[in-house]
Design a protein around this motif. Structure first.
Motif, PDB file in Angstrom:
ATOM      1  N   TRP A  88       1.389  -1.121  -0.071  1.00 46.65           N
ATOM      2  CA  TRP A  88      -0.241   0.267   0.068  1.00 46.65           C
ATOM      3  C   TRP A  88       0.729   1.531   0.161  1.00 46.65           C
ATOM      4  N   GLY A  89       0.249   2.228   0.044  1.00 46.18           N
ATOM      5  CA  GLY A  89       0.847   3.755  -0.103  1.00 46.18           C
ATOM      6  C   GLY A  89       1.955   3.896  -1.142  1.00 46.18           C
ATOM      7  N   THR A  90       1.500   3.331  -1.865  1.00 39.29           N
ATOM      8  CA  THR A  90       2.397   3.683  -3.766  1.00 39.29           C
ATOM      9  C   THR A  90       1.098   4.274  -4.712  1.00 39.29           C
ATOM     10  N   PRO A  91       1.475   5.370  -5.307  1.00 35.82           N
ATOM     11  CA  PRO A  91       0.868   5.832  -6.068  1.00 35.82           C
ATOM     12  C   PRO A  91       1.069   4.938  -7.329  1.00 35.82           C
ATOM     13  N   PRO A  92      -0.184   5.200  -8.654  1.00 32.02           N
ATOM     14  CA  PRO A  92      -0.719   4.706  -9.866  1.00 32.02           C
ATOM     15  C   PRO A  92       0.089   4.954 -10.157  1.00 32.02           C
ATOM     16  N   TYR A  93       1.361   5.769 -10.706  1.00 33.18           N
ATOM     17  CA  TYR A  93       2.591   5.784 -11.413  1.00 33.18           C
ATOM     18  C   TYR A  93       3.317   4.701 -10.928  1.00 33.18           C
ATOM     19  N   ILE A  94       4.295   4.594  -9.641  1.00 35.82           N
ATOM     20  CA  ILE A  94       4.209   3.354 -10.043  1.00 35.82           C
ATOM     21  C   ILE A  94       3.872   2.087  -9.517  1.00 35.82           C
ATOM     22  N   THR A  95       3.062   1.337  -9.354  1.00 35.24           N
ATOM     23  CA  THR A  95       1.780   0.616  -9.597  1.00 35.24           C
ATOM     24  C   THR A  95       1.658  -0.431 -10.601  1.00 35.24           C
ATOM     25  N   ASP A  96       1.354   0.797 -11.525  1.00 36.79           N
ATOM     26  CA  ASP A  96       0.892   0.681 -12.836  1.00 36.79           C
ATOM     27  C   ASP A  96       2.119   0.857 -13.914  1.00 36.79           C
ATOM     28  N   CYS A  97       3.436   0.943 -13.072  1.00 39.45           N
ATOM     29  CA  CYS A  97       4.460   1.347 -14.348  1.00 39.45           C
ATOM     30  C   CYS A  97       4.745  -0.715 -14.723  1.00 39.45           C
ATOM     31  N   ASP A  98       5.201  -0.650 -15.848  1.00 41.37           N
ATOM     32  CA  ASP A  98       5.530  -2.129 -16.919  1.00 41.37           C
ATOM     33  C   ASP A  98       6.873  -2.437 -17.367  1.00 41.37           C
ATOM     34  N   ASP A  99       7.442  -1.558 -16.852  1.00 38.71           N
ATOM     35  CA  ASP A  99       9.010  -1.510 -17.549  1.00 38.71           C
ATOM     36  C   ASP A  99      10.034  -1.619 -16.490  1.00 38.71           C
ATOM     37  N   ALA A 100      10.844  -2.477 -16.517  1.00 40.71           N
ATOM     38  CA  ALA A 100      11.648  -2.637 -14.922  1.00 40.71           C
ATOM     39  C   ALA A 100      12.743  -0.877 -15.356  1.00 40.71           C
ATOM     40  N   ALA A 101      13.387  -1.091 -16.547  1.00 45.00           N
ATOM     41  CA  ALA A 101      14.213   0.219 -16.155  1.00 45.00           C
ATOM     42  C   ALA A 101      13.063   2.051 -15.596  1.00 45.00           C
ATOM     43  N   LEU A 103      11.261   1.409 -13.836  1.00 42.83           N
ATOM     44  CA  LEU A 103      10.671   1.202 -12.220  1.00 42.83           C
ATOM     45  C   LEU A 103      11.869   2.078 -11.509  1.00 42.83           C
ATOM     46  N   ARG A 104      13.324   1.360 -11.853  1.00 43.45           N
ATOM     47  CA  ARG A 104      14.471   1.698 -11.945  1.00 43.45           C
ATOM     48  C   ARG A 104      14.468   3.090 -11.469  1.00 43.45           C
ATOM     49  N   ARG A 105      14.618   4.297 -12.411  1.00 46.64           N
ATOM     50  CA  ARG A 105      14.707   5.494 -12.251  1.00 46.64           C
ATOM     51  C   ARG A 105      13.356   6.081 -11.707  1.00 46.64           C
ATOM     52  N   HIS A 106      12.635   5.715 -11.353  1.00 51.18           N
ATOM     53  CA  HIS A 106      11.784   5.928 -10.478  1.00 51.18           C
ATOM     54  C   HIS A 106      11.939   6.053  -9.506  1.00 51.18           C
ATOM     55  N   VAL A 143       4.561  -4.352  -7.801  1.00 53.06           N
ATOM     56  CA  VAL A 143       4.958  -4.883  -8.616  1.00 53.06           C
ATOM     57  C   VAL A 143       6.694  -4.574  -8.728  1.00 53.06           C
ATOM     58  N   TRP A 144       7.355  -4.545  -7.998  1.00 51.89           N
ATOM     59  CA  TRP A 144       8.698  -4.187  -7.327  1.00 51.89           C
ATOM     60  C   TRP A 144       9.187  -5.815  -7.644  1.00 51.89           C
ATOM     61  N   ARG A 145       8.112  -6.681  -7.080  1.00 50.81           N
ATOM     62  CA  ARG A 145       8.976  -8.100  -7.129  1.00 50.81           C
ATOM     63  C   ARG A 145       8.990  -8.749  -8.653  1.00 50.81           C
ATOM     64  N   SER A 146       7.342  -8.132  -9.238  1.00 46.58           N
ATOM     65  CA  SER A 146       7.384  -8.254 -11.406  1.00 46.58           C
ATOM     66  C   SER A 146       8.097  -8.033 -10.884  1.00 46.58           C
ATOM     67  N   LEU A 147       8.581  -6.787 -11.281  1.00 47.08           N
ATOM     68  CA  LEU A 147       9.351  -6.148 -12.771  1.00 47.08           C
ATOM     69  C   LEU A 147      10.692  -6.074 -12.347  1.00 47.08           C
ATOM     70  N   MET A 148      11.532  -6.520 -10.620  1.00 47.18           N
ATOM     71  CA  MET A 148      12.704  -6.253 -10.439  1.00 47.18           C
ATOM     72  C   MET A 148      13.194  -7.597  -9.616  1.00 47.18           C
TER      73      MET A 148
END
Length: 330
Positions: A88-101, A103-106, A143-148
């Motif tokens: 929880w506590g994470t905004p949509p632009y993070i939870t909806d991210c679908d690209d690992a690179a 997500l890392r930049r964010h 999203v952290w686990r699925s992409l990273m």
């Protein structure tokens, strides 16, 4: 003596989680208790990604800065909470991210701006919060686990340390004191990070005792000591980071039961030398997250709704006094 004085005598921190909304109410009793009884402060939500950085190009600093200013004005340390939280506590632009690179930049941009703004005013941060399922021994989906990947915590620690090597990096977990298979998996994960030399300073054992509304019964003092000591044996600092104990309305002697649980568990934790902090998830029963989730009659904290100390307060004070007697400075 206040809890703050007893904690200082024992060389430890006593903290409280603070909601910025309480400051807006002008509750002078609350602020007086916070400043007088505690020497550490955790932002209940003001530093969570969703509140402080809700959009890629928008930061909301007012609540963060108000808490930091209060702490500095009253000689309190600040615990940052939190950066990566799978639940929880994470905004949509993070939870909806679908690209690992991406997500890392964010993540790197978030860490750089956040740590620079803190500028040393925040001593430690729960850089990863609750990586496991709440009541099961398995990794939480995110999203952290699925992409990273499953090893994302190692990467988060490395990136955070690269941004600011002076801030203490902690992993914070809940219910590993009462769910054995969760404790087993979390211990293996932490041991692996330590063995690989990752920049991990400490482990937070949250200490929410939400029985019987949500979680199993509280652990025995022996079990709580064992859990805290597990991470101390790895060379890590340990803190009880989010403690509260429900006083269930069906129990006729609920405040005495609550006091016993608080006193036994705080004493069990503080009997481990590497345990350097006990933080309660709130100041008084007048303002608690428990009301919204479980009802207004659970009275989970050390002070009642009028700000008067409960039996739990005196039991906790006795535990801090015992720590002080065991230390050279005490």
């Amino acid at each position: 003596m206040s809890l703050r004085e007893l904690a200082a005598a024992g060389g430890v921190r006593v903290g409280a989680a603070v909601s910025e909304t309480v400051f807006d109410t002008g509750d002078e009793t609350y602020c007086s208790l916070l400043a007088g009884e505690f020497n550490s402060l955790t932002a209940e939500r003001a530093m969570k990604w969703m509140w402080i950085h809700p959009e890629p190009d928008r930061w909301e600093w007012a609540a963060n800065d108000g808490l930091v200013q209060f702490a500095e004005s009253h000689g309190m340390q600040v615990r940052g909470h939190t950066v990566v939280w799978p639940h929880w506590g994470t905004p949509p632009y993070i939870t909806d991210c679908d690209d690992a690179a991406a997500l890392r930049r964010h993540l790197v941009e978030h860490l750089e701006v956040l740590f620079a703004h803190w500028g040393g005013s925040v001593a430690r941060v729960d850089v990863v919060n609750e990586p496991l399922h709440w009541l099961e021994g398995r990794l939480a989906d995110s999203v952290w686990r699925s992409l990273m990947g499953d090893d994302y915590m190692a990467e988060v620690l490395t990136l955070a340390h690269d941004v600011d090597p002076t801030i203490e990096l902690w992993i914070n977990e809940t219910h590993n004191d009462i769910v054995p298979d969760k404790h087993e998996l979390f211990t293996k994960m932490v041991a692996d990070l330590v063995e690989r030399g990752l920049p991990l300073h400490g482990i937070g054992v949250q200490g929410h005792q939400l029985y019987p509304d949500f979680s199993p019964a509280p652990p025995t003092p022996e079990r709580f000591h064992q859990v805290v000591n597990t991470y101390a044996d790895m060379g890590l600092e340990v803190a009880v980071t989010e403690m509260d104990v429900l006083a269930h309305p069906t129990d006729s002697d609920r405040l005495d039961v609550q006091a016993r649980i608080y006193g036994e568990l705080v004493d069990a934790a503080l009997s481990v030398e590497a345990c350097r902090e006990i933080t309660f998830w709130g100041v008084s029963d007048a303002h608690s997250w428990v009301d919204e989730h479980f009802g207004p009659d659970r009275a989970p904290l050390l002070f009642d709704r009028e700000g008067q100390p409960k039996p739990a307060y005196h039991a906790v004070a006795a535990a801090f006094a015992s720590r002080a007697r065991r230390t050279p400075t005490g």
